[in-house]
Design a protein around this motif. Structure first.
Motif, mmCIF file in Angstrom:
data_model
loop_
_atom_site.group_PDB
_atom_site.id
_atom_site.type_symbol
_atom_site.label_atom_id
_atom_site.label_comp_id
_atom_site.label_asym_id
_atom_site.label_seq_id
_atom_site.Cartn_x
_atom_site.Cartn_y
_atom_site.Cartn_z
ATOM 1 N N LEU A 55 0.829 -1.201 0.000
ATOM 2 C CA LEU A 55 0.000 0.000 0.000
ATOM 3 C C LEU A 55 0.861 1.248 0.000
ATOM 4 O O LEU A 55 1.920 1.283 0.637
ATOM 5 C CB LEU A 55 -0.895 0.026 1.238
ATOM 6 C CG LEU A 55 -1.811 -1.157 1.461
ATOM 7 C CD1 LEU A 55 -2.487 -1.066 2.816
ATOM 8 C CD2 LEU A 55 -2.842 -1.252 0.360
ATOM 9 N N LEU A 56 0.406 2.267 -0.691
ATOM 10 C CA LEU A 56 1.048 3.575 -0.652
ATOM 11 C C LEU A 56 0.328 4.435 0.373
ATOM 12 O O LEU A 56 -0.903 4.415 0.460
ATOM 13 C CB LEU A 56 0.955 4.266 -2.013
ATOM 14 C CG LEU A 56 1.668 3.619 -3.173
ATOM 15 C CD1 LEU A 56 1.373 4.392 -4.456
ATOM 16 C CD2 LEU A 56 3.161 3.547 -2.916
ATOM 17 N N VAL A 57 1.091 5.201 1.134
ATOM 18 C CA VAL A 57 0.517 6.205 2.021
ATOM 19 C C VAL A 57 0.444 7.476 1.188
ATOM 20 O O VAL A 57 1.452 7.942 0.655
ATOM 21 C CB VAL A 57 1.387 6.410 3.281
ATOM 22 C CG1 VAL A 57 0.795 7.503 4.155
ATOM 23 C CG2 VAL A 57 1.525 5.098 4.047
ATOM 24 N N VAL A 58 -0.760 8.009 1.029
ATOM 25 C CA VAL A 58 -0.991 9.147 0.132
ATOM 26 C C VAL A 58 -1.703 10.271 0.859
ATOM 27 O O VAL A 58 -2.292 10.084 1.922
ATOM 28 C CB VAL A 58 -1.829 8.728 -1.096
ATOM 29 C CG1 VAL A 58 -1.097 7.705 -1.946
ATOM 30 C CG2 VAL A 58 -3.191 8.204 -0.695
ATOM 31 N N VAL A 59 -1.649 11.446 0.252
ATOM 32 C CA VAL A 59 -2.427 12.596 0.720
ATOM 33 C C VAL A 59 -3.681 12.638 -0.153
ATOM 34 O O VAL A 59 -3.600 12.797 -1.374
ATOM 35 C CB VAL A 59 -1.624 13.908 0.589
ATOM 36 C CG1 VAL A 59 -2.470 15.083 1.047
ATOM 37 C CG2 VAL A 59 -0.327 13.820 1.377
ATOM 38 N N LEU A 60 -4.831 12.448 0.475
ATOM 39 C CA LEU A 60 -6.098 12.438 -0.244
ATOM 40 C C LEU A 60 -6.486 13.852 -0.670
ATOM 41 O O LEU A 60 -5.940 14.828 -0.147
ATOM 42 C CB LEU A 60 -7.185 11.813 0.635
ATOM 43 C CG LEU A 60 -6.946 10.343 0.988
ATOM 44 C CD1 LEU A 60 -7.968 9.873 2.012
ATOM 45 C CD2 LEU A 60 -6.985 9.474 -0.252
ATOM 46 N N PRO A 61 -7.413 13.989 -1.622
ATOM 47 C CA PRO A 61 -7.802 15.321 -2.102
ATOM 48 C C PRO A 61 -8.228 16.297 -1.002
ATOM 49 O O PRO A 61 -8.041 17.502 -1.132
ATOM 50 C CB PRO A 61 -8.952 15.035 -3.066
ATOM 51 C CG PRO A 61 -8.670 13.667 -3.574
ATOM 52 C CD PRO A 61 -8.077 12.934 -2.397
ATOM 53 N N ASP A 62 -8.774 15.791 0.101
ATOM 54 C CA ASP A 62 -9.181 16.687 1.191
ATOM 55 C C ASP A 62 -8.032 17.026 2.141
ATOM 56 O O ASP A 62 -8.225 17.714 3.133
ATOM 57 C CB ASP A 62 -10.358 16.103 1.966
ATOM 58 C CG ASP A 62 -9.997 14.847 2.759
ATOM 59 O OD1 ASP A 62 -8.832 14.383 2.676
ATOM 60 O OD2 ASP A 62 -10.872 14.320 3.461
ATOM 61 N N GLY A 63 -6.818 16.511 1.840
ATOM 62 C CA GLY A 63 -5.646 16.810 2.653
ATOM 63 C C GLY A 63 -5.359 15.792 3.737
ATOM 64 O O GLY A 63 -4.326 15.862 4.390
ATOM 65 N N SER A 64 -6.255 14.857 3.939
ATOM 66 C CA SER A 64 -6.053 13.849 4.973
ATOM 67 C C SER A 64 -5.188 12.709 4.439
ATOM 68 O O SER A 64 -5.133 12.468 3.240
ATOM 69 C CB SER A 64 -7.394 13.312 5.471
ATOM 70 O OG SER A 64 -8.053 12.611 4.434
ATOM 71 N N PRO A 65 -4.510 11.984 5.341
ATOM 72 C CA PRO A 65 -3.705 10.854 4.894
ATOM 73 C C PRO A 65 -4.591 9.646 4.606
ATOM 74 O O PRO A 65 -5.671 9.498 5.189
ATOM 75 C CB PRO A 65 -2.777 10.590 6.081
ATOM 76 C CG PRO A 65 -3.530 11.081 7.263
ATOM 77 C CD PRO A 65 -4.369 12.229 6.775
ATOM 78 N N GLY A 66 -4.142 8.798 3.711
ATOM 79 C CA GLY A 66 -4.875 7.580 3.385
ATOM 80 C C GLY A 66 -3.946 6.572 2.765
ATOM 81 O O GLY A 66 -2.743 6.834 2.586
ATOM 82 N N THR A 67 -4.454 5.415 2.449
ATOM 83 C CA THR A 67 -3.660 4.394 1.767
ATOM 84 C C THR A 67 -4.393 3.937 0.520
ATOM 85 O O THR A 67 -5.620 4.005 0.441
ATOM 86 C CB THR A 67 -3.396 3.175 2.682
ATOM 87 O OG1 THR A 67 -4.640 2.629 3.109
ATOM 88 C CG2 THR A 67 -2.541 3.542 3.870
ATOM 89 N N ILE A 68 -3.620 3.467 -0.436
ATOM 90 C CA ILE A 68 -4.162 2.931 -1.681
ATOM 91 C C ILE A 68 -3.229 1.826 -2.156
ATOM 92 O O ILE A 68 -2.008 1.933 -1.974
ATOM 93 C CB ILE A 68 -4.319 4.039 -2.757
ATOM 94 C CG1 ILE A 68 -4.995 3.487 -4.013
ATOM 95 C CG2 ILE A 68 -2.997 4.680 -3.081
ATOM 96 C CD1 ILE A 68 -5.390 4.556 -5.012
ATOM 97 N N ALA A 69 -3.770 0.776 -2.720
ATOM 98 C CA ALA A 69 -2.956 -0.315 -3.233
ATOM 99 C C ALA A 69 -2.003 0.220 -4.303
ATOM 100 O O ALA A 69 -2.420 0.969 -5.190
ATOM 101 C CB ALA A 69 -3.841 -1.405 -3.815
ATOM 102 N N ALA A 70 -0.740 -0.137 -4.176
ATOM 103 C CA ALA A 70 0.253 0.328 -5.151
ATOM 104 C C ALA A 70 -0.134 -0.100 -6.561
ATOM 105 O O ALA A 70 0.072 0.645 -7.520
ATOM 106 C CB ALA A 70 1.638 -0.199 -4.789
ATOM 107 N N ASP A 71 -0.740 -1.282 -6.683
ATOM 108 C CA ASP A 71 -1.147 -1.781 -8.005
ATOM 109 C C ASP A 71 -2.290 -0.971 -8.615
ATOM 110 O O ASP A 71 -2.563 -1.091 -9.802
ATOM 111 C CB ASP A 71 -1.570 -3.245 -7.913
ATOM 112 C CG ASP A 71 -0.393 -4.166 -7.642
ATOM 113 O OD1 ASP A 71 0.761 -3.766 -7.903
ATOM 114 O OD2 ASP A 71 -0.634 -5.298 -7.165
ATOM 115 N N ALA A 72 -2.968 -0.146 -7.819
ATOM 116 C CA ALA A 72 -4.064 0.687 -8.326
ATOM 117 C C ALA A 72 -3.548 2.021 -8.847
ATOM 118 O O ALA A 72 -4.334 2.880 -9.237
ATOM 119 C CB ALA A 72 -5.101 0.914 -7.232
#
Length: 118
Positions: A55-72
């Motif tokens: 999973l990647l740790v990302v900054v979501l559009p609203d500025g909050s942190p989140g995760t998303i599958a690297a394969d996505a």
């Protein structure tokens, strides 16, 4: 089998992790068509593993942190769609649209009633 030559063990998980360590932090595009943020660019700051998933740790559009599958995302080398500067409207279409907006604004201003207090 098909005549393609690769390094022994190429594509291993260790190679992917090494690639991520070198690339992050970076901007990634969500490429999974079933993901609600498909097509969006997100800032990826780090990565983690959960239940075997990368999973990647990302900054979501609203500025909050989140995760998303690297394969996505395109972080592992999926090609990014080319940006285009095409418009669906012709020059005449843009002019007509601007005139329509101007007319609607003028109509709305002239028909607006002043607010009254009760």
């Amino acid at each position: 089998g098909d005549g393609e030559m690769t390094l022994s063990g190429a594509g291993r998980d260790g190679d992917r992790l090494q690639h991520l360590r070198a690339a992050l932090p970076c901007e990634v595009r969500v490429t999974s068509e079933v993901h609600p943020l498909c097509g969006r660019l997100l800032e990826a700051t780090s990565f983690t593993r959960r239940q075997g998933a990368l999973l990647l740790v990302v900054v979501l559009p609203d500025g909050s942190p989140g995760t998303i599958a690297a394969d996505a995302t395109d972080v592992l080398g999926a090609p990014r769609p080319a940006a285009t500067a095409e418009s669906l409207l012709s020059v005449e279409g843009v002019r007509a649209l601007r005139e329509l907006v101007r007319t609607l604004k003028a109509t709305r201003v002239s028909t607006a009633r002043p607010k009254t207090r009760k």
